[in-house]
Scaffold this active site. Structure first.
Site, PDB file in Angstrom:
ATOM      1  N   GLU A  44       0.723  -1.100  -0.053  1.00  0.00           N
ATOM      2  CA  GLU A  44       0.071   0.020   0.064  1.00  0.00           C
ATOM      3  C   GLU A  44       0.835   1.376   0.023  1.00  0.00           C
ATOM      4  OE1 GLU A  44      -3.523   2.117   3.008  1.00  0.00           O
ATOM      5  OE2 GLU A  44      -2.538   0.186   3.512  1.00  0.00           O
ATOM      6  N   LYS A 117      -9.338   2.785  -2.129  1.00  0.00           N
ATOM      7  CA  LYS A 117      -9.560   2.211  -0.713  1.00  0.00           C
ATOM      8  C   LYS A 117     -10.811   2.866  -0.160  1.00  0.00           C
ATOM      9  CE  LYS A 117      -6.991   1.446   3.620  1.00  0.00           C
ATOM     10  NZ  LYS A 117      -5.714   1.676   4.530  1.00  0.00           N
ATOM     11  N   CYS A 154      -5.718  -3.024   2.385  1.00  0.00           N
ATOM     12  CA  CYS A 154      -5.431  -2.980   3.656  1.00  0.00           C
ATOM     13  C   CYS A 154      -6.652  -3.075   4.446  1.00  0.00           C
ATOM     14  CB  CYS A 154      -4.539  -1.862   4.262  1.00  0.00           C
ATOM     15  SG  CYS A 154      -3.746  -2.302   5.724  1.00  0.00           S
TER      16      CYS A 154
END
Length: 568
Positions: A44, A117, A154
């Site tokens: 990330e 994200k 994540c």
């Protein structure tokens, strides 16, 4: 279906070093391409390092990051057919924050997929919503040959049990029916985090019948240390592969539609359910954290004040391991209250570690301060003011050495003392980094014994380990004069500071000891006293150096408490 070859590139990017991070990715991608991988996966925000924080408010920095994507696109032409999964900030249009935290899939000079994200953590050490806008509630799947690859970033994969957010990106992605899930991550390391990752992602893989690769960043960034430990999960077998912890790694795996295999097609070795023993975990996390902090801040050498006590001894031992004993200097600064052992034990310690020891007595300097104070104010310097003066003189000497020779000054406070303010502001709190500030005093002793056992000899002299703790700022002074026994203090501190963030085994033990303590009126009064000490010393912690984070709740960004507040 032919085997899909995927490379897990567990890298150690430097925050802000976009050109350097691109070079790391380029080298890993070349290795993946030479190994005939079809996809290489980076962590990330691998382009900028995680997390750039308010650097993202700097238009020039953002412009350099956006330009970095163009540089990466050009680099992909050197690896024809290889998909690069890159983490990077991306601009967006519309109301809200101007940036998104994205996974970009680059191939042959083009962006072939962009995923933003969705779940932006704003708890503990995280504050992503400060700079990023959440991505839309959509799944992104890319066809690569016969494979359909889905993507998560994540936090998006951490909510499959629905405990923290109303949105579940993993479920949304499962509905899109990929053959394989790729999750890019910057998951900081703390005690028990590896096992939690394995539990959550193995359960999600099993629930949705989806294999998954989890690629994590490695390296130290200020207080945070990332342990890497990237892994692969098969729905029916759980975690079947794990990259090394605390080291960079570029590894290619095969997915044959049923299981993961090594790059050469052979079976993978089993992955241990248990991670490192606790003390070895602490050791390796601290060593990597110091190495990267020093390297990234431009330090090659460190200096530590050596009192002859356990805290400075452990700090020196860890610094010698991280930087090499030839790059560590100790300074002993005896006063008129110092025991003979404060110097002699320091000498034995430094001889064991192979580091240089300088002696700089402070008796005359303190006497001059006392005389000048009396002359100026008509009153003798005594009590706490005199005790703190000695610590501040020592802090000044250490900073003089740091300024003169360019060494990084390491502070030596432990979590027990920092919690209750048993430290001197502008004295023993001076320094650029705290190595053991997230270790309770009982853990300081345990880690010291572990270092000796691992070495097969006394690195830290047994005399130091056996010595009753003392600040040696007054005649016959002992820590126990001001504090309860450390096993008792640490039990209370763990409950008040960490509570539910303790590991399951530790929590049960601590909770039982705490329950026995508060069953008495004396114990209840002690808890009230400790609670007030914690609150009343927030101002000291706010001015202290950064502390390497080892536990789920460390002082610093992960525990944000007001200074001027009422505490019952």
């Amino acid at each position: 279906m032919s085997n899909f070859r995927i490379t897990l590139a567990q890298l150690n990017p430097t925050i802000g070093d976009i050109a350097g991070n691109i070079a790391l990715m380029g080298s890993a991608a070349a290795k993946a391409w030479q190994g005939e991988a079809q996809m290489v996966v980076f962590p990330e925000l691998s382009l900028t390092g995680y997390s750039p924080g308010d650097m993202l408010d700097d238009p020039d920095f953002v412009e350099r990051a956006i330009h970095g994507i163009d540089v990466l696109l050009a680099a992909t032409r050197a690896t024809p057919g290889l998909c690069w999964v890159v983490g990077a900030p991306s601009r967006r249009n519309g109301s809200g924050k101007p940036l998104e935290n994205t996974a970009l899939v680059l191939r042959d000079g083009e962006v072939v997929l962009r995923y933003a994200k969705q779940l932006l953590p704003t708890y503990n050490i995280f504050d992503e919503r400060r700079h990023f806008e959440p991505g839309p509630d959509v799944a992104k799947v890319l066809r690569v040959g016969q494979m359909r690859i889905g993507f998560l970033i994540c936090e998006d994969g951490w909510n499959d049990e629905g405990a923290d957010y109303p949105v579940n990106p993993f479920k949304r992605l499962a509905d899109a029916a990929p053959n394989l899930v790729v999750s890019i991550n910057a998951s900081p390391s703390h005690l028990g985090q590896r096992e939690q990752r394995h539990r959550l992602f193995a359960a999600a893989s099993r629930r949705h019948k989806l294999p998954l690769v989890y690629v994590n960043q490695v390296g130290g960034h200020d207080q945070l240390v990332f342990d890497g430990a990237s892994f692969a999960v098969a729905p029916d077998a759980g975690v079947v592969f794990e990259s090394p912890r605390f080291a960079e790694s570029v590894t290619t795996l095969q997915w044959n539609g049923q299981r993961f295999l090594a790059a050469d097609g052979t079976a993978l070795p089993p992955v241990a359910a248990e991670g490192l023993p606790v003390m070895e975990f602490y050791r390796r996390q601290i060593v990597l954290g110091l190495q990267d902090y020093a390297r990234r801040c431009g330090f090659k050498q460190a200096v530590v004040g050596s009192s002859g006590g356990i805290d400075s001894a452990l700090t020196l031992a860890l610094a010698a391991e991280a930087l090499g004993p030839e790059n560590v200097v100790a300074i002993t600064m005896p006063s008129r209250f110092s025991s003979a052992g404060s110097v002699s034990d320091s000498e034995v310690l430094c001889r064991n570690l192979g580091i240089r020891l300088h002696e700089h007595p402070i008796r005359d300097i303190v006497a001059q301060y006392e005389s000048a104070f009396h002359t100026a104010f008509g009153q003798a310097l005594a009590g706490l003011a005199l005790e703190n003066l000695q610590a501040r003189v020592r802090g000044a000497v250490l900073m003089e050495y740091s300024n003169s020779y360019g060494h990084l000054l390491l502070t030596t406070g432990n979590k027990s003392e920092i919690s209750v303010g048993y430290c001197t502001l502008y004295g023993d709190t001076n320094g650029g980094l705290g190595l053991i500030g997230d270790l309770y005093k009982t853990e300081v002793f345990a880690l010291s014994r572990h270092l000796n056992a691992s070495a097969g000899r006394e690195l830290i002299p047994q005399a130091i380990i056996d010595k009753e703790p003392s600040a040696e700022l007054a005649p016959e002074q002992r820590d126990s004069d001001s504090l309860p026994p450390y096993p008792v203090l640490d039990t209370v501190l763990k409950m008040l500071i960490e509570g539910g963030r303790l590991g399951l085994d530790e929590h049960a033990e601590v909770e039982a000891a705490y329950a026995r303590l508060v069953a008495t009126a004396e114990g209840q009064a002690l808890v009230v006293r400790i609670r007030r000490l914690i609150a009343g010393n927030e101002y000291k912690r706010r001015q202290a150096p950064p502390i390497l984070r080892l536990r789920g709740r460390a002082f610093g960004a992960g525990r944000q408490m007001p200074i001027a507040a009422y505490h019952a």
